[in-house]
Design a protein around this motif. Sequence first.
Motif, short mmCIF file in Angstrom:
data_model
loop_
_atom_site.label_atom_id
_atom_site.label_comp_id
_atom_site.label_asym_id
_atom_site.label_seq_id
_atom_site.Cartn_x
_atom_site.Cartn_y
_atom_site.Cartn_z
N VAL A 174 31.79 -12.47 -18.17
CA VAL A 174 30.95 -11.87 -19.22
C VAL A 174 29.48 -11.81 -18.80
O VAL A 174 28.63 -11.42 -19.59
CB VAL A 174 31.08 -12.63 -20.56
CG1 VAL A 174 32.51 -12.59 -21.07
CG2 VAL A 174 30.58 -14.06 -20.46
N SER A 175 29.18 -12.17 -17.54
CA SER A 175 27.79 -12.19 -17.09
C SER A 175 27.37 -10.84 -16.50
O SER A 175 28.17 -10.13 -15.89
CB SER A 175 27.59 -13.29 -16.03
OG SER A 175 27.72 -14.57 -16.62
N ALA A 176 26.09 -10.53 -16.68
CA ALA A 176 25.52 -9.30 -16.13
C ALA A 176 24.82 -9.53 -14.80
O ALA A 176 24.74 -8.63 -13.96
CB ALA A 176 24.53 -8.70 -17.13
N LEU A 177 24.31 -10.75 -14.61
CA LEU A 177 23.64 -11.11 -13.36
C LEU A 177 24.29 -12.39 -12.85
O LEU A 177 24.22 -13.44 -13.50
CB LEU A 177 22.15 -11.33 -13.61
CG LEU A 177 21.24 -11.53 -12.39
CD1 LEU A 177 21.35 -10.35 -11.42
CD2 LEU A 177 19.79 -11.72 -12.84
N LEU A 198 34.14 -13.55 -6.32
CA LEU A 198 33.92 -12.60 -7.40
C LEU A 198 34.49 -11.22 -7.04
O LEU A 198 35.12 -10.56 -7.88
CB LEU A 198 32.43 -12.49 -7.72
CG LEU A 198 31.80 -13.74 -8.34
CD1 LEU A 198 30.28 -13.57 -8.44
CD2 LEU A 198 32.38 -14.03 -9.72
N LYS A 199 34.29 -10.82 -5.80
CA LYS A 199 34.82 -9.52 -5.36
C LYS A 199 36.33 -9.49 -5.49
O LYS A 199 36.92 -8.48 -5.90
CB LYS A 199 34.40 -9.25 -3.91
CG LYS A 199 34.80 -7.87 -3.41
CD LYS A 199 34.30 -7.63 -2.01
CE LYS A 199 34.69 -6.24 -1.51
NZ LYS A 199 34.21 -5.99 -0.13
N ALA A 200 36.98 -10.61 -5.17
CA ALA A 200 38.44 -10.71 -5.27
C ALA A 200 38.92 -10.58 -6.71
O ALA A 200 40.06 -10.18 -6.97
CB ALA A 200 38.93 -12.04 -4.68
N GLU A 201 38.04 -10.90 -7.66
CA GLU A 201 38.36 -10.77 -9.09
C GLU A 201 37.86 -9.46 -9.67
O GLU A 201 37.88 -9.26 -10.89
CB GLU A 201 37.77 -11.96 -9.86
CG GLU A 201 38.38 -13.30 -9.48
CD GLU A 201 37.71 -14.48 -10.15
OE1 GLU A 201 36.94 -14.28 -11.12
OE2 GLU A 201 37.96 -15.62 -9.72
N LYS A 217 29.31 -5.74 -9.56
CA LYS A 217 28.05 -5.33 -10.17
C LYS A 217 27.24 -6.56 -10.60
O LYS A 217 27.76 -7.48 -11.23
CB LYS A 217 28.32 -4.46 -11.39
CG LYS A 217 27.06 -3.87 -12.02
CD LYS A 217 27.39 -2.96 -13.19
CE LYS A 217 26.12 -2.39 -13.82
NZ LYS A 217 26.42 -1.53 -14.98
N GLY A 218 25.95 -6.57 -10.26
CA GLY A 218 25.07 -7.66 -10.66
C GLY A 218 25.22 -8.93 -9.85
O GLY A 218 24.62 -9.96 -10.18
N VAL A 219 26.00 -8.87 -8.75
CA VAL A 219 26.24 -10.06 -7.93
C VAL A 219 25.13 -10.19 -6.88
O VAL A 219 24.84 -9.25 -6.15
CB VAL A 219 27.62 -9.98 -7.25
CG1 VAL A 219 27.83 -11.18 -6.31
CG2 VAL A 219 28.73 -9.94 -8.30
N GLN A 220 24.53 -11.39 -6.81
CA GLN A 220 23.44 -11.64 -5.87
C GLN A 220 23.64 -13.00 -5.20
O GLN A 220 23.88 -13.99 -5.87
CB GLN A 220 22.09 -11.64 -6.60
CG GLN A 220 21.72 -10.33 -7.25
CD GLN A 220 21.25 -9.29 -6.25
OE1 GLN A 220 20.90 -9.62 -5.12
NE2 GLN A 220 21.22 -8.03 -6.67
#
Length: 348
Positions: free
Chosen positions: A142-145, A157-160, A164-167
């Motif tokens: 549910v996170s944007a950043l 995160l990419k595997a899930e 977008k918004g991943v840093q």
Amino acid sequence: MPLTILTVVGARPQFIKASPVSHALIAHGGFREILVHTGQHFDAAMSDVFFEELDIPKPAYNLEVNSLGHGAMTGRMLEKLEEVMIAEKPDWVLIYGDTNSTVAGALAAAKLHIPVAHVEAGLRSFNRKMPEEINRVVADHVSALLLCPTQTAVDNLKAEGITKGVQHVGDVMYDVTLSAVERAKGRSTILESHGLMPKSYAVATIHRAENTDDPTRFAQVVRWLSERGREIPIVMPMHPRTRKLMEKNGLTPEGVTLIDPLGYLDMAWLTHNSAAVFTDSGGLQKEAYFHRVPCVTLRDETEWVETVEAGWNRLWINESYKPRRNIIDYGSGESSGRIASLLATAAP
């Protein structure tokens, strides 16, 4: 107009992680931070001392939610956090780690359509029996950043399906550790008060539900510590719940000195001067590496796989470490500044 950041904290590791980010927000300028303490850690030794030692502003709100089961605690936090968010109308809700406070902050914000920034996004143990794992997954989705400490976290995160918004910002705990050691040098008397010489002892902590909620498992951990206690003296700052369990079950590890919970500077100095760390804490595994102290993790998996791959950490079910090297993923102690810059430039 300054951006309003509503920061949700509730447990010891979150107070510590919030410290450098709060300082970075002030240094960057253009922010108004509102600190909300859920009350999850309510004992002064587990809470108040960290605000004092790390120079964190006193919380604008203390929700005083504690001593409840997972469902009741999270539900009560959701209810109270929603009230605060409606009143304050923040541009961002900033959450840390993987506690009930984390997931409550994430859900309350998401339901009000307030963007969420998650520090330590992407960590996975891949054990859904751990409440922390559920909290991590829900918060991330549910996170944007998503502010990741490592490339492995980015890959998780990419595997899930989250890109977008991943840093990859590095680890804010490294920022804290570097400053804490310098501050502790002239302030901490923890070694003298317990008659300890540098590198002559180990540090241990136990608090995870997977170890404390299962009597058989808990007894196994205590026996393991007793075996290590015959090899090297162990100092064990006691989580209040763990102390109660030991007293209730008559389980006290041999060769282990049990002490009260420590403030962050004392704990940093105790760890920095130790010969080894034995813990089920995700945070302390990593801090051990920052202090360049070998660690044994009292769990069957770890979300901090880099520490294992780099030879500074091993699971207790394994008998040896991998070849030792430095970990570049965690950054160079400037992660908090990067987070402040991203909050300033990312579209809420």
